[in-house]
Design a protein around this motif. Structure first.
Motif, mmCIF file in Angstrom:
data_model
loop_
_atom_site.group_PDB
_atom_site.id
_atom_site.type_symbol
_atom_site.label_atom_id
_atom_site.label_comp_id
_atom_site.label_asym_id
_atom_site.label_seq_id
_atom_site.Cartn_x
_atom_site.Cartn_y
_atom_site.Cartn_z
ATOM 1 N N LEU A 236 40.265 -16.665 -23.382
ATOM 2 C CA LEU A 236 41.444 -16.060 -22.775
ATOM 3 C C LEU A 236 42.478 -17.106 -22.390
ATOM 4 N N ARG A 237 42.021 -18.322 -22.078
ATOM 5 C CA ARG A 237 42.928 -19.396 -21.623
ATOM 6 C C ARG A 237 42.724 -20.623 -22.512
ATOM 7 N N PRO A 238 43.269 -20.606 -23.726
ATOM 8 C CA PRO A 238 42.997 -21.696 -24.675
ATOM 9 C C PRO A 238 43.867 -22.936 -24.489
ATOM 10 N N ILE A 239 44.919 -22.855 -23.656
ATOM 11 C CA ILE A 239 45.852 -23.973 -23.504
ATOM 12 C C ILE A 239 45.561 -24.701 -22.194
ATOM 13 N N ASP A 240 45.452 -26.019 -22.286
ATOM 14 C CA ASP A 240 45.231 -26.828 -21.078
ATOM 15 C C ASP A 240 46.559 -27.374 -20.562
ATOM 16 N N ALA A 241 46.865 -27.041 -19.314
ATOM 17 C CA ALA A 241 48.050 -27.603 -18.664
ATOM 18 C C ALA A 241 47.611 -28.771 -17.783
ATOM 19 N N GLU A 242 48.376 -29.863 -17.842
ATOM 20 C CA GLU A 242 48.137 -31.005 -16.958
ATOM 21 C C GLU A 242 49.048 -30.851 -15.747
ATOM 22 N N VAL A 243 48.451 -30.776 -14.564
ATOM 23 C CA VAL A 243 49.206 -30.412 -13.366
ATOM 24 C C VAL A 243 48.845 -31.347 -12.219
ATOM 25 N N PRO A 272 42.926 -39.054 -5.876
ATOM 26 C CA PRO A 272 44.217 -38.709 -5.270
ATOM 27 C C PRO A 272 45.246 -39.830 -5.442
ATOM 28 N N LEU A 273 46.484 -39.439 -5.705
ATOM 29 C CA LEU A 273 47.590 -40.385 -5.782
ATOM 30 C C LEU A 273 48.016 -40.795 -4.367
ATOM 31 N N PRO A 274 48.893 -41.800 -4.231
ATOM 32 C CA PRO A 274 49.332 -42.216 -2.891
ATOM 33 C C PRO A 274 49.918 -41.069 -2.067
ATOM 34 N N ASP A 275 50.563 -40.093 -2.713
ATOM 35 C CA ASP A 275 51.140 -38.981 -1.946
ATOM 36 C C ASP A 275 50.131 -37.859 -1.693
ATOM 37 N N GLY A 276 48.861 -38.050 -2.097
ATOM 38 C CA GLY A 276 47.815 -37.073 -1.826
ATOM 39 C C GLY A 276 47.596 -36.057 -2.930
ATOM 40 N N ARG A 277 48.498 -35.998 -3.903
ATOM 41 C CA ARG A 277 48.319 -35.037 -4.985
ATOM 42 C C ARG A 277 47.244 -35.517 -5.964
ATOM 43 N N VAL A 278 46.669 -34.557 -6.686
ATOM 44 C CA VAL A 278 45.586 -34.844 -7.626
ATOM 45 C C VAL A 278 45.956 -34.287 -8.992
ATOM 46 N N ARG A 279 45.696 -35.068 -10.031
ATOM 47 C CA ARG A 279 45.962 -34.624 -11.399
ATOM 48 C C ARG A 279 44.758 -33.836 -11.903
ATOM 49 N N VAL A 280 45.023 -32.613 -12.421
ATOM 50 C CA VAL A 280 43.938 -31.748 -12.869
ATOM 51 C C VAL A 280 44.302 -31.119 -14.207
ATOM 52 N N ARG A 281 43.287 -30.535 -14.830
ATOM 53 C CA ARG A 281 43.471 -29.734 -16.033
ATOM 54 C C ARG A 281 43.344 -28.271 -15.631
ATOM 55 N N LEU A 282 44.356 -27.454 -15.958
ATOM 56 C CA LEU A 282 44.372 -26.056 -15.555
ATOM 57 C C LEU A 282 44.586 -25.182 -16.797
ATOM 58 N N PRO A 283 43.586 -24.414 -17.232
ATOM 59 C CA PRO A 283 43.720 -23.586 -18.437
ATOM 60 C C PRO A 283 44.699 -22.427 -18.218
ATOM 61 N N ILE A 284 45.550 -22.161 -19.225
ATOM 62 C CA ILE A 284 46.473 -21.038 -19.169
ATOM 63 C C ILE A 284 46.344 -20.227 -20.452
ATOM 64 N N GLU A 285 46.826 -18.988 -20.395
ATOM 65 C CA GLU A 285 46.721 -18.089 -21.543
ATOM 66 C C GLU A 285 47.790 -18.379 -22.586
ATOM 67 N N THR A 286 49.061 -18.386 -22.172
ATOM 68 C CA THR A 286 50.201 -18.707 -23.036
ATOM 69 C C THR A 286 51.220 -19.470 -22.204
ATOM 70 N N ILE A 287 52.229 -20.021 -22.868
ATOM 71 C CA ILE A 287 53.288 -20.718 -22.134
ATOM 72 C C ILE A 287 53.993 -19.748 -21.196
ATOM 73 N N GLU A 288 54.274 -18.532 -21.664
ATOM 74 C CA GLU A 288 54.982 -17.549 -20.830
ATOM 75 C C GLU A 288 54.146 -17.163 -19.619
ATOM 76 N N VAL A 289 52.875 -16.839 -19.849
ATOM 77 C CA VAL A 289 52.012 -16.446 -18.731
ATOM 78 C C VAL A 289 51.792 -17.623 -17.784
ATOM 79 N N GLY A 290 51.585 -18.819 -18.346
ATOM 80 C CA GLY A 290 51.389 -20.001 -17.508
ATOM 81 C C GLY A 290 52.593 -20.305 -16.645
#
Length: 325
Positions: A236-243, A272-290
């Motif tokens: 259902l979520r074949p596309i990996d978004a880097e977030v 975690p980066l210096p500002d506290g954010r974390v880089r993750v992989r988040l699966p999405i269905e399509t570009i529009e839905v994501g």
């Protein structure tokens, strides 16, 4: 071993009434002489076993005798009233059967456990369908359940997203998921025999055939459903978004995106980066839905890729800002 046999004999007599020594021997897979010795042991322990002579005779317990040696704990008695799902049972045509079975089980409980069951019934209720979703209503569900029970092949006309198909199936089982019924069946014909999942409400025509099929003894419905569910979530979520996510956004992933996405996010989380954010992989269905989904996180999420997803989110954000002036 003997203690187990004695318990089985006692519960069999309590549940069935008159039982012959031969029937007990066949059930326990022992000799009739062993049954005689076991019954004598029960009598010596104070269990009122009565032997009736003659061709129609056998063993029975003294009328009115009940034992609490059914193994139920207090917590199990509390859960007894939750074991039968009246809604789904009624949809399968078994509502009255479940109610009758619960009544019989409750009547066989000792008084103190029966009281606990009665206390639980008005205090807890299970509502299977999820929020913002109606339960499936299919007029064919009870007939499909009948075919599952009797191992009868069926022919269905099925409506799917890619069009309609007619298939002959061997129905292996029914699964209720969040108020929606699914049929797990093995396809027949055209050289193809594979297990598939069908949403019952999309079966528009059903013919129960006379042919009985032989079930695969190695098929495990629960294991199939678990594997199928995982595969469905991945397809259902074949596309990996880097977030890049803030800690607050990470806490929102599970309730907003579901367990599969949350597991992928946590497994892929970097340092975690210096500002506290974390880089993750988040699966999405399509570009529009994501785009629509990730915009719900607002500035708590920054999309790094794919480039078309980042561009779509930026364009939507600019259009929204322009709309609000």
């Amino acid at each position: 071993m003997r203690a187990s046999r004695l318990l089985t004999i006692l519960l069999t007599l309590q549940n069935r009434g008159l039982v012959t020594a031969t029937e007990l021997a066949e059930q326990l897979e022992v000799s009739v002489r062993t049954v005689y010795r076991d019954v004598e042991a029960l009598a010596a322990a104070g269990v009122p076993v009565h032997a009736e002579r003659g061709p129609a005779g056998g063993y029975r317990l003294l009328e009115g005798f009940r034992t609490r040696i059914n193994g139920l704990t207090n917590d199990e008695a509390d859960a007894l009233s939750l074991a039968g799902l009246p809604g789904p049972a009624a949809e399968l045509g078994l509502g009255a059967v479940v109610a009758s079975a619960q009544l019989k089980v409750r009547s066989g409980l000792p008084a103190e456990l029966r009281e606990r069951v009665e206390r639980a019934r008005p205090r807890f209720h299970l509502d299977a369908p999820g929020w913002h979703r109606e339960a499936d209503r299919s007029p064919e569900l009870s007939r499909i359940a009948g075919a599952v029970w009797t191992d009868r092949r069926i022919r269905v006309h099925y409506r799917r997203w890619a069009g309609e198909v007619t298939r002959e199936l061997e129905p292996y089982g029914l699964v209720l998921k969040a108020g929606q019924w699914y049929l797990v069946a093995r396809t027949v014909g055209a050289g193809e025999r594979r297990d598939r999942t069908y949403r019952v409400v999309r079966i528009e025509e059903l013919h129960v055939l006379d042919e009985v099929f032989e079930r695969d003894p190695d098929f495990d419905l629960a294991a199939y459903w678990a594997d199928s569910s995982r595969g469905f979530a991945e397809r259902l979520r074949p596309i990996d978004a880097e977030v890049l996510l803030t800690e607050g956004a990470r806490r929102l992933v599970r309730p907003m995106f579901g367990a599969h996405v949350a597991d992928v996010v946590e497994e892929s989380a970097g340092e975690p980066l210096p500002d506290g954010r974390v880089r993750v992989r988040l699966p999405i269905e399509t570009i529009e839905v994501g785009t629509a989904e990730l915009l719900r996180l607002g500035p708590e999420a920054e999309v790094l890729g794919p480039p078309e997803l980042r561009a779509a989110i930026a364009a939507t954000a600019r259009a929204t800002a322009a709309r609000y002036g």
